[in-house]
Scaffold this active site. Structure first.
Site, PDB file in Angstrom:
ATOM      1  N   TYR A 182      -1.957   2.587   6.966  1.00 22.62           N
ATOM      2  CA  TYR A 182      -0.579   2.918   6.574  1.00 22.62           C
ATOM      3  C   TYR A 182      -0.040   1.953   5.541  1.00 22.62           C
ATOM      4  CZ  TYR A 182       1.143   6.455   9.840  1.00 22.62           C
ATOM      5  OH  TYR A 182       1.400   7.590  10.520  1.00 22.62           O
ATOM      6  N   GLU A 189       1.005   3.467  -2.988  1.00 25.06           N
ATOM      7  CA  GLU A 189       1.949   4.457  -3.503  1.00 25.06           C
ATOM      8  C   GLU A 189       3.109   3.789  -4.229  1.00 25.06           C
ATOM      9  OE1 GLU A 189       3.054   6.986  -0.154  1.00 25.06           O
ATOM     10  OE2 GLU A 189       0.962   6.980   0.494  1.00 25.06           O
TER      11      GLU A 189
END
Lengths: 260, 350
Positions: A182, A189
């Site tokens: 994660y 991102e």
């Protein structure tokens, strides 16, 4: 967040279940297992198995592609170009999952699934594809690796669940590896979006300014900044939800094993 | 009704076999009728136990509850022992997963024994509908005017407190303001609400929606770089006509709905067209108020030729369609003779 969200999807908030439509609570990964739920019919189950197998294979292709490109090039820079096409194809294909929820063969929330898939698709097309200068950034590799590992595990999890033969290893992997994947995906991102900003500003990408006859304006640069800010409230929620799910699912299985 | 009750009570006290089972507090359940000249009404008291719907924990036990007590009265009694749960936030039901009982329901008419078990669910902090409506409508009225008068820090400093040179911008301000003043007045004087309250979090959600969109639309319409409609005065006149007709229509429907329901009551009846031609839309739709509302905003969108207005109309239309379909469905469920020609919101289509 797209990484976090996709991993959370199978056990997302509000009781959303994994793509394993075929019933038994344990398969869906929720603790409190013996709840019998009406799964999808045999035709839908067959289709979902095929879908999940194809997706697993697709992401394996991407994984292999990355490894091969790394070995061929001798460096981990600019590997995006080697897996660009399968990445776009299989990540965009995940849009089907929204349809699965809408039609009811997968007991997840349409809204949650849409949000998750759309955020992935947004990153692939509206950021990485649209801003060519960003494609050689290392941050792209960061989220691609995170997504690849996550998706291979997730889709095989669904496949095995549908066939009612879920190896503990896959369940463990699904509920443990996210702890690293994660944050890794989110970092990739955010860094990618951040890298894209100056080019968006320069080109006025996807932006419209006044005056115009529809009296509307849109600043894509500001929009991307808002997206980045939205990670702040959303990511912790998803992350801690998965941690909570992990405790429930893995401890429940431990208890089960004790009594076997 | 009292006479019948005393008859029943007397028969009950005579007819019951080996003494009535004792109530949970050990006291006998039936107050015996007294044999005096003036027949004292014998009352069969109920006992009410209230359990938490989720934990089944016993929260409250009420003894000596009048059989004709309403749920509203029971809620008031419950509040006495748990003052943090005022009646508006109580949901009492016969089954923990069942539907909420209505305030008007009468205890003895419910399918319960003389010891009634009710399940309680906390609806969360509540706020009155009137408060919510007034807040959510006052916002757009005020916010739009901030943009109209070009209050500092919105547009560049050279535009502070300047006025648009386009007449349509002034007209739009009048229309938008009129619309929300109308809504405020209707909230205060026209609407009759079937529920007193709604959950508190709704006010944040609703205000964000109304205030947010109002600011977004107002920003563009009052912008120094605003572009007036392509077809000029013709377009504005047509749009104004649509807007005015729909405002009148919407108001007519609100009045007709108000007249359906006497003050203070919660009755529900099928609405029908009246002498007012605007209400004739009832022949074709269940919720003409929503139809007219969408029409007003479409008119406003044409008048301003502003994309955010069109988007606001679309979102509003979507929400109102959901509400209209729900309302239509409950009309169909409640009334066997509901007019078949009617559609929820758009004649013949939707």
């Amino acid at each position: 967040m797209a990484a976090a969200a996709a991993a959370a999807k199978g056990n997302g908030g509000g009781g959303a279940r994994a793509g394993a439509g075929a019933g038994a609570g344990a398969a869906a990964g929720e603790a409190g297992g013996a709840r019998k739920k009406k799964g999808p019919g045999p035709l839908a189950t067959a289709y979902l198995v095929i879908y999940n197998v194809v997706m697993t294979a697709g992401w394996l292709v991407i994984a292999v592609g990355l490894v091969r490109a790394y070995l061929a090039k001798g460096s981990y820079h600019s590997l995006y170009y080697s897996i660009e096409k399968p990445l776009k194809f299989f990540q965009t294909g995940a849009l089907l999952e929204i349809l699965h929820c809408a039609v009811g063969i997968v007991p997840s929330s349409v809204v949650l699934t849409s949000f998750q898939v759309m955020s992935r698709v947004f990153l692939i097309w509206a950021v990485t594809h649209s801003v060519k200068e960003v494609q050689s950034e290392d941050s792209v590799l960061l989220f691609v690796i995170a997504w690849t590992i996550t998706e291979i595990i997730r889709y095989s999890f669904y496949t095995f669940s549908l066939l009612n033969h879920l190896p503990y290893l896959i369940k463990w992997a699904r509920y443990t590896l996210f702890i690293v994947l994660y944050p890794m995906g989110v970092s990739g991102e955010l860094l990618t979006i951040y890298a894209a900003l100056p080019f968006v500003r320069q080109a006025g990408l996807y932006s419209i300014s006044l005056p115009n006859k529809y009296n509307f304006s849109f600043d894509y640069y500001a929009f991307l900044i808002l997206i980045m800010i939205s990670y702040i409230p959303i990511f912790p929620q998803l992350y801690f939800h998965m941690i909570h799910q992990r405790r429930k699912v893995l401890s429940h299985t431990e208890e089960h094993k004790k009594f076997e | 009704m009292d006479l019948n009750m005393s008859m029943v009570a007397r028969e009950a006290s005579q007819g019951l076999g080996p003494g009535p089972s004792l109530g949970l507090n050990g006291l006998p359940r039936i107050a015996p009728a007294k044999a005096t000249k003036k027949p004292k009404k014998a009352v069969l008291f109920f006992e009410v136990e209230i359990l938490d719907a989720k934990t089944r924990e016993k929260l409250c036990f009420l003894d000596k509850v009048e059989p004709h007590a309403t749920i509203a009265e029971i809620k008031n009694l419950f509040t006495k022992t748990h003052p943090q749960w005022y009646p508006a936030r109580q949901s009492l039901r016969l089954d923990p997963k069942g539907k909420s009982l209505k305030d008007e329901d009468i205890l003895q008419k419910l399918p319960v024994g003389t010891t009634a078990t009710l399940y309680f669910r906390d609806l969360g902090a509540q706020i009155s509908w009137v408060t919510v409506f007034l807040t959510e409508y006052a916002g757009p009225l005020f916010i739009y005017l901030l943009f109209y008068f070009r209050v500092p820090f919105i547009y560049g400093h050279k535009y502070d407190f300047t006025s648009s040179r386009h007449s349509v911008v002034h007209l739009a301000c009048i229309c938008h303001s009129f619309h929300y003043v109308k809504r405020l007045l209707e909230t205060l004087f026209v609407h009759r609400f079937s529920h007193g309250t709604m959950p508190l979090r709704n006010i944040f959600k609703n205000c964000t929606y109304y205030w947010g969109f109002a600011a977004w639309m107002a920003y563009y319409i009052n912008h120094p770089l605003y572009t007036p409609p392509t077809y000029g005065a013709q377009q504005v006149k047509l749009a104004l006509a649509i807007f005015v007709i729909c405002q009148l229509g919407n108001f007519s429907i609100h009045m007709a709905l108000r007249d359906l329901r006497p003050a203070g009551s919660k009755t529900r009846k099928i609405p029908y067209p009246t002498k007012n031609p605007f209400t004739w839309l009832f022949l074709l739709v269940s919720c003409p108020n929503y139809t007219y509302e969408v029409g007003s905003w479409i008119g406003f969108a044409i008048m301003t030729q502003c994309l955010p207005v069109a988007l606001f109309s679309l979102v509003g239309f979507t929400q109102m369609t959901i509400w209209a379909k729900g309302k239509h469905r409950s009309y169909l469920k409640e009334f066997r003779d509901y007019p078949p020609l009617r559609m929820p919101i758009i004649p013949f289509l939707l």
